[in-house]
Design an enzyme around this catalytic site. Sequence first.
Site, PDB file in Angstrom:
ATOM      1  N   GLU A   1       0.831  -1.201   0.000  1.00  0.00           N
ATOM      2  CA  GLU A   1       0.000   0.000   0.000  1.00  0.00           C
ATOM      3  C   GLU A   1       0.872   1.259   0.000  1.00  0.00           C
ATOM      4  O   GLU A   1       0.606   2.225  -0.729  1.00  0.00           O
ATOM      5  CB  GLU A   1      -0.928   0.003   1.215  1.00  0.00           C
ATOM      6  CG  GLU A   1      -1.791   1.255   1.319  1.00  0.00           C
ATOM      7  CD  GLU A   1      -2.734   1.235   2.506  1.00  0.00           C
ATOM      8  OE1 GLU A   1      -3.288   2.304   2.819  1.00  0.00           O
ATOM      9  OE2 GLU A   1      -2.907   0.159   3.125  1.00  0.00           O
ATOM     10  N   ARG A   2       1.920   1.248   0.814  1.00  0.00           N
ATOM     11  CA  ARG A   2       2.783   2.435   0.893  1.00  0.00           C
ATOM     12  C   ARG A   2       3.598   2.615  -0.376  1.00  0.00           C
ATOM     13  O   ARG A   2       3.865   3.750  -0.800  1.00  0.00           O
ATOM     14  CB  ARG A   2       3.665   2.319   2.136  1.00  0.00           C
ATOM     15  CG  ARG A   2       2.853   2.537   3.398  1.00  0.00           C
ATOM     16  CD  ARG A   2       3.488   2.055   4.677  1.00  0.00           C
ATOM     17  NE  ARG A   2       2.565   2.280   5.787  1.00  0.00           N
ATOM     18  CZ  ARG A   2       2.630   1.680   6.963  1.00  0.00           C
ATOM     19  NH1 ARG A   2       3.586   0.785   7.199  1.00  0.00           N
ATOM     20  NH2 ARG A   2       1.741   1.941   7.907  1.00  0.00           N
TER      21      ARG A   2
ATOM     22  N   THR B   1       0.479   7.989   8.727  1.00  0.00           N
ATOM     23  CA  THR B   1       1.037   9.333   8.620  1.00  0.00           C
ATOM     24  C   THR B   1       2.557   9.281   8.480  1.00  0.00           C
ATOM     25  O   THR B   1       3.207   8.295   8.852  1.00  0.00           O
ATOM     26  CB  THR B   1       0.697  10.175   9.863  1.00  0.00           C
ATOM     27  OG1 THR B   1       1.362   9.598  10.996  1.00  0.00           O
ATOM     28  CG2 THR B   1      -0.796  10.218  10.116  1.00  0.00           C
TER      29      THR B   1
END
Length: 373
Positions: free
Chosen positions: A238-239, A361
Amino acid sequence: MTEELDDVRDLARTFCRNELAPHQARWARQKHIDREVWTKAGEVGLLALSVPETYGGGGGTFAHEAVLYEEQARSGDSAWGVTVHNGIVAHYLLAYASEEKKREWLPKLASGEYVGAIAMTEPGTGSDLQAISTRAVRDGDHYVVNGAKTFITNGGLADLVVVAVKTDPDAGARGVSLIVVETSTPGFRRGRVLDKVGMHGQDTAELFFDDVRVPAENLLGDEEGQGFVQLMQQLPQERLIIAITAVAGMESAIEQTIDYTKERTAFGRPLFGFQNTKYTLAEAATEAAVARAFLDQCIERHLRGELDVQGAAMVKLWSTERVNKVVDDCVQLFGGYGYMTEYPIARAWADVRVSRIFGGTNEIMKDIISRTL
């Protein structure tokens, strides 16, 4: 890149140019894309690109996905939630669903009959996934799910949602499980599509689960309590996807700004003729080149199965910080027009800000990296 990947890029570029780019303003007003975009993408073969053909997918690798995500970003579209559908939801099902459920769900994702979403964040819980409060209680052959989720990409149109729940509220991370909820199930309801600073065409929504009875076989994994480990295994991809869209967006912004500053004149000469313009763009081009080199290295590592949590956190942190700086500098060179939403650079500026927030974050990324030092 290979000849096959070049062909996928051509297909993706044509699709994004014809089916996404012309509709940005209308989708922003209605807060979601047209549902038929999903079925059109399925028809041309752009959904579930890296899912085996056995399950209706394209049979490709993550490289095929990366090409699609780059072309979407370069087209200026942030409304179509294909990164979540293809790169995240499909791979949770592929990795952890039973064989029977893979054969039931994956072909529907590949055709566009189903739109996929993943629901982790809650109104009171963001990056701290151990603190979620949505509950799933076993009741015979079913789980009963209660709770609320927010900031859910594809939430407005989703037909299938991978939901992070607590099956044992006293077990911390070991009490987290993932359960698949089909949105036709009684007790599931959607809240509002959220008003965001950017990504106005993306149907980011609130979801509510009120005594939703889900078959026990919808649990991902062999037993309860595997959800946190599953999330940690899938979050690096995902990152990496976030980094891909960030770098492609950076490169697109620079191209737009070079074209604009060579056409726009001030004080009798093109904006590009001023030293400040040239130096700003020289810095931006260098930032993009460095980010691209690191990103490509990470994609290659991921294709070999070697991209670790630290590396994924680094590329997400670096690329999203850089794209925010570069796009902001580009907006400045556009002057007043850079603040007008009819200009793609203005929409990009609003869209990229969330990249430092979602997927964990950037402060969380720093914490992850620091644990390995």
